[in-house]
Write an enzyme that holds these catalytic residues in place. Structure first.
Site, PDB file in Angstrom:
ATOM      1  N   HIS A  14       0.953  -1.162  -0.120  1.00  0.00           N
ATOM      2  CA  HIS A  14       0.087   0.074   0.014  1.00  0.00           C
ATOM      3  C   HIS A  14       0.913   1.193   0.110  1.00  0.00           C
ATOM      4  O   HIS A  14       0.783   2.091  -0.804  1.00  0.00           O
ATOM      5  CB  HIS A  14      -0.878  -0.160   1.099  1.00  0.00           C
ATOM      6  CG  HIS A  14      -1.762   1.276   1.448  1.00  0.00           C
ATOM      7  ND1 HIS A  14      -2.228   1.868   0.515  1.00  0.00           N
ATOM      8  CD2 HIS A  14      -1.466   1.998   2.504  1.00  0.00           C
ATOM      9  CE1 HIS A  14      -2.913   3.204   1.112  1.00  0.00           C
ATOM     10  NE2 HIS A  14      -2.521   3.302   2.544  1.00  0.00           N
TER      11      HIS A  14
ATOM     12  N   HIS B 151       3.868   6.653   5.342  1.00  0.00           N
ATOM     13  CA  HIS B 151       2.935   7.288   5.765  1.00  0.00           C
ATOM     14  C   HIS B 151       1.997   6.717   7.034  1.00  0.00           C
ATOM     15  O   HIS B 151       1.334   7.315   7.630  1.00  0.00           O
ATOM     16  CB  HIS B 151       1.990   8.089   4.786  1.00  0.00           C
ATOM     17  CG  HIS B 151       1.118   6.806   4.194  1.00  0.00           C
ATOM     18  ND1 HIS B 151       1.387   6.204   3.005  1.00  0.00           N
ATOM     19  CD2 HIS B 151      -0.272   6.660   4.549  1.00  0.00           C
ATOM     20  CE1 HIS B 151       0.466   5.299   2.748  1.00  0.00           C
ATOM     21  NE2 HIS B 151      -0.517   5.554   3.630  1.00  0.00           N
TER      22      HIS B 151
ATOM     23  N   GLU C  57       0.554   5.736  12.838  1.00  0.00           N
ATOM     24  CA  GLU C  57      -0.671   5.306  13.165  1.00  0.00           C
ATOM     25  C   GLU C  57      -0.448   3.913  13.534  1.00  0.00           C
ATOM     26  O   GLU C  57      -1.418   3.352  14.446  1.00  0.00           O
ATOM     27  CB  GLU C  57      -1.476   5.494  11.872  1.00  0.00           C
ATOM     28  CG  GLU C  57      -2.297   7.000  11.768  1.00  0.00           C
ATOM     29  CD  GLU C  57      -3.119   6.737  12.933  1.00  0.00           C
ATOM     30  OE1 GLU C  57      -2.835   7.530  14.005  1.00  0.00           O
ATOM     31  OE2 GLU C  57      -4.690   6.378  12.770  1.00  0.00           O
ATOM     32  N   ASP C  58       0.075   3.197  12.539  1.00  0.00           N
ATOM     33  CA  ASP C  58      -0.026   1.739  12.461  1.00  0.00           C
ATOM     34  C   ASP C  58       1.211   0.745  13.265  1.00  0.00           C
ATOM     35  O   ASP C  58       0.925  -0.476  13.378  1.00  0.00           O
ATOM     36  CB  ASP C  58      -0.480   1.085  11.381  1.00  0.00           C
ATOM     37  CG  ASP C  58      -1.554   1.453  10.609  1.00  0.00           C
ATOM     38  OD1 ASP C  58      -2.639   2.115  11.482  1.00  0.00           O
ATOM     39  OD2 ASP C  58      -1.945   1.425   9.442  1.00  0.00           O
TER      40      ASP C  58
ATOM     41  N   ASP D 130      -2.888   8.647  -0.937  1.00  0.00           N
ATOM     42  CA  ASP D 130      -3.303   7.354  -0.076  1.00  0.00           C
ATOM     43  C   ASP D 130      -4.860   7.156  -0.127  1.00  0.00           C
ATOM     44  O   ASP D 130      -5.243   5.884  -0.321  1.00  0.00           O
ATOM     45  CB  ASP D 130      -3.259   7.923   1.548  1.00  0.00           C
ATOM     46  CG  ASP D 130      -3.772   7.245   2.515  1.00  0.00           C
ATOM     47  OD1 ASP D 130      -3.391   5.816   2.270  1.00  0.00           O
ATOM     48  OD2 ASP D 130      -4.405   7.285   3.514  1.00  0.00           O
TER      49      ASP D 130
ATOM     50  N   ASP E 213     -25.336  14.461 -27.675  1.00  0.00           N
ATOM     51  CA  ASP E 213     -23.928  14.219 -27.557  1.00  0.00           C
ATOM     52  C   ASP E 213     -23.282  15.402 -28.039  1.00  0.00           C
ATOM     53  O   ASP E 213     -23.760  16.309 -28.813  1.00  0.00           O
ATOM     54  CB  ASP E 213     -23.829  13.202 -28.844  1.00  0.00           C
ATOM     55  CG  ASP E 213     -23.880  11.807 -28.314  1.00  0.00           C
ATOM     56  OD1 ASP E 213     -23.434  11.457 -27.217  1.00  0.00           O
ATOM     57  OD2 ASP E 213     -24.611  10.873 -29.003  1.00  0.00           O
TER      58      ASP E 213
END
Ligand code: MN
Length: 726
Positions: free
Chosen positions: A75, A99, A103-104, A166, A286
């Site tokens: 990711h 990034h 957080e993780d 992200d 169109d």
């Protein structure tokens, strides 16, 4: 082979999502692919840094798996690649790789700082802060506030770019999540992130975010429109080819170099058009869309002449966004032509540079350029906007632009959260007590303090952007007149006054006596007044009954300090000034002056400050001198402008200008044209190119001043203009 589709390919996100995730993950983006991209434009040294960031990220995310089953590091790698495709600087790429680590994982900001430098650490921290905000798109009305808060929070625009990349990657890989969660994330993307990308002029990302969101929110509608568009494209391919060939030969004949291409519509924009015009897809006429990209601005207008010769333009449809760019910086010529096939042809003409800006917006400012440019300091969002403003200024009327970007140009608002995750907008300088009253006057009336981001704070604590505020109340707590000093919002002030008014008169009298005694003591007088002093005071104020005065004080109708001060030698009593209504309400009989440091004008938020020998001095709450005094809030008094102020006031404005002959005279005449006088000027030469000017001018109120600033800002020679704070 990078797995992620190139940014320009947006044909069918749904088809991609439907693919088996395990099949997709084969041939996933690898670090070698990313390095291959950044090697094309970064120094070997910087490429090495990017690789280091990858190694770090891969190590701390080790063992983490995404919902799709693939290793987590894919990711951040994909996010980094999205940014590398835009040729962003090495620090953005590194921050993208890292990034999610704050957080993780257990990684702290300090660790990133020592490993990769402060810049990268700050970018990652900025992205994490945004991630901590719980966006909820259940209320569309709140969306604009969310967007503003997000922009206000990010001091460095690259934080927003990383966050958008992200989100883009998360949207591309949303398929692995449960339907309900997918829809929630898609709605949020449509409400919050796509509009931000659009505001930053990033068309490519905006369109992809919109189509992906739409596809998850309304899969059936998405599919219907997609199929219909595809069918029509098939039917018209030959005609479009013909138009392109015709344009190409016309340009060649005129000796103009440029590329001509057909443009595809974004599915969500077709849907939006159907909804706003309330027509079904079958009735959508169109329109053939063609884009011509040339080298110079001159060529743009020449191409326009050539095509207007070939096909007849539809009257009233020509738009010159080169002379007057759109609010987000977009530039192009637009025209609509009558085609020979019974359908219109929409044409956009622009330069390569304009095209890049139209596709990638603010990111195009961040594109890597070789040479000394590559270690540029981060551009705060604000500066980028000022940049845009300059473009706008050279071209024409900036009013549309100003309207769209209030948040950045008028940073006088703060956005804070309620415990339920709702957003409250408050004026800058608001306290926890203001917030309590913004929630409900009952909450305000029983407020004893607050918890901000879980830390207890007193009533008068000032709130800042992004604070989570929880009000603490007690049934026994009630407002006191002192509270008027703690609030800046009209709502809180009115509620406190209202409460005090409705208090029992007896209580009010008792309270009034206490407050007056305290005030007398603080100005150095005895708390027991002699009868002759009382009579003198009542006469000054125009009352007959001593108790009435105490009740007035207790109920907040009169300020105890103001009353006490009138007994001091030299206090002005009833004098000639009474004849005219005073600009400031509630200070009758006191000597009032206006602070020269911050120069308040009607319409400004104001506070009164007791000053020895000068009576009440009116300041703006943002004045540094007021901030200094904030430790003794009993010296403050709440004051308000009267409704109808007739006098003029002085205001200071600072300008930075390009030294040009006559620049000064031009500026002075603009000020005069707006019915203002210049009372004082101070010019300081910065260098031989630029000068700083400070004007002290006379204005009626904030609106008047804003008008003058707007007109001055529109002058080419003005680089920067602002009102002095103090
Ligand atoms: Mn992420």
């Amino acid at each position: 082979m990078p797995m992620t589709p190139a940014p320009t390919r947006r044909t069918s996100p749904q088809a991609e999502i439907r693919q088996d995730p395990s099949a997709v993950s084969e041939g996933r983006l690898l670090i070698s692919d990313l390095l291959g991209i950044v090697e094309q434009y970064l120094d070997p040294e910087e490429v090495k840094n990017v690789y280091q960031a990858y190694l770090f990220g891969a190590e701390v995310h080790e063992g983490q798996v995404r919902r799709s089953g693939e290793a987590y590091i894919f990711h951040p790698l994909s996010v980094a690649q999205i940014l590398a495709d835009m040729r962003l600087d090495s620090r953005s790429i590194m921050a993208a790789l890292l990034h999610d680590v704050i957080e993780d994982t257990t990684t702290a900001k300090d660790e990133l700082s020592s490993q990769f430098g402060k810049d990268v650490a700050q970018l990652v921290d900025g992205v994490s802060k945004i991630d901590q905000i719980e966006f909820d798109s259940r209320e569309h009305a709140e969306a604009e506030n969310f967007r503003k808060m997000l922009l206000a929070m990010a001091k460095d625009i690259r934080v927003i770019l990383i966050k958008l990349a992200d989100r883009l990657h998360n949207m591309r890989t949303l398929g692995a999540l449960k339907t309900e969660k997918r829809k929630r994330i898609a709605a949020q993307t449509l409400d919050i992130f796509a509009p931000i990308a659009n505001r930053l002029g990033m068309r490519t990302w905006t369109l992809e975010l919109e189509d992906l969101s739409f596809c998850h929110l309304y899969p059936k509608r998405y599919d219907t429109i997609r199929k219909e568009l595809k069918k029509r494209r098939g039917n018209h391919r030959a005609i479009i080819e013909k138009i392109i060939v015709k344009f190409e030969s016309e340009l060649a004949e005129a000796g103009l170099e440029g590329s001509v291409e057909g443009r595809e519509k974004n599915i969500y924009s077709v849907y939006r058009k159907m909804r706003s015009r309330r027509v079904p897809m079958s009735e959508m006429r169109d329109i053939f869309a063609i884009r011509i990209i040339v080298r110079t601005v001159d060529d743009c207008y020449r191409v326009l002449g050539v095509i207007h010769n070939t096909y007849k333009p539809v009257p009233g449809k020509f738009k010159d966004y080169i002379a007057i760019p759109k609010a987000n910086g977009y530039q192009s010529l637009h025209t609509l032509l009558f085609g020979t096939f019974g359908q219109s042809i929409e044409v956009q003409v622009r330069t390569t540079e304009m095209h890049r800006t139209a596709e990638t917006g603010v990111a195009s400012h961040w594109r890597y350029k070789s040479g000394t440019d590559k270690h540029r300091a981060p551009i705060p969002a604000h500066h980028w906007l000022v940049d845009l403003l300059d473009t706008q200024k050279q071209a024409g009327n900036p009013s549309e632009f100003l309207e769209h970007l209030k948040i950045d140009l008028y940073p006088d608002e703060v956005y804070v959260f309620t415990p339920h995750g709702d957003i409250k907008k408050l004026p800058k300088g608001s306290s926890a007590l203001d917030f309590a009253y913004a929630v409900h006057s009952d909450v305000g009336n029983h407020c004893i303090g607050a918890r901000i981001n879980n830390e207890p704070v007193p009533l008068h604590h000032t709130v800042v952007n992004g604070d989570h505020v929880e009000v603490l109340t007690a049934r026994s707590a009630i407002p006191t007149p002192l509270w008027l000093n703690y609030v800046v919002t009209a709502k809180a002030r009115a509620a406190i006054r209202d409460f005090l008014k409705h208090q029992q008169e007896g209580d009010a009298g008792k309270l009034g006596r206490q407050l007056l005694e305290r005030a007398l003591k603080s100005v150095g007088l005895k708390t027991r007044l002699r009868t002759d002093q009382k009579i003198q005071l009542l006469k000054h104020i125009g009352l007959e009954d001593w108790n009435e005065l105490l009740v007035d004080i207790g109920m907040g109708r009169r300020l105890p300090m103001v009353v006490a001060r009138q007994l001091l030698p030299g206090a002005s009593g009833t004098d000639a000034a009474r004849a005219e209504p005073l600009p400031i309400r509630g200070v009758e009989g006191m000597s009032v002056s206006y602070a020269r440091c911050c120069r308040p004008i009607p319409g400004d938020a104001i506070v009164g400050l007791f000053s020895r020998g000068r009576g009440i001095v009116i300041h703006r709450p943002i004045c540094p001198n007021v901030r200094e005094q904030s430790k003794r809030p009993d010296a403050w008094i709440g004051v308000e402008w009267s409704d109808d102020v007739k006098t003029t006031f002085e205001a200071d404005i600072r300008l930075e200008v390009i030294n040009r002959r006559g620049v000064f005279a031009t500026l002075a005449s603009v000020i005069a044209e707006e019915d203002s006088n210049i009372n004082h000027v101070l010019v300081t030469a910065r260098d031989d190119r630029n000068s700083a000017i400070r004007f002290t001018i006379e204005v009626g109120d904030r609106k008047h001043l804003a008008r003058i600033i707007r007109r001055l800002r529109a002058r080419r020679s003005v680089i920067r203009i602002s009102r002095s704070r103090g």
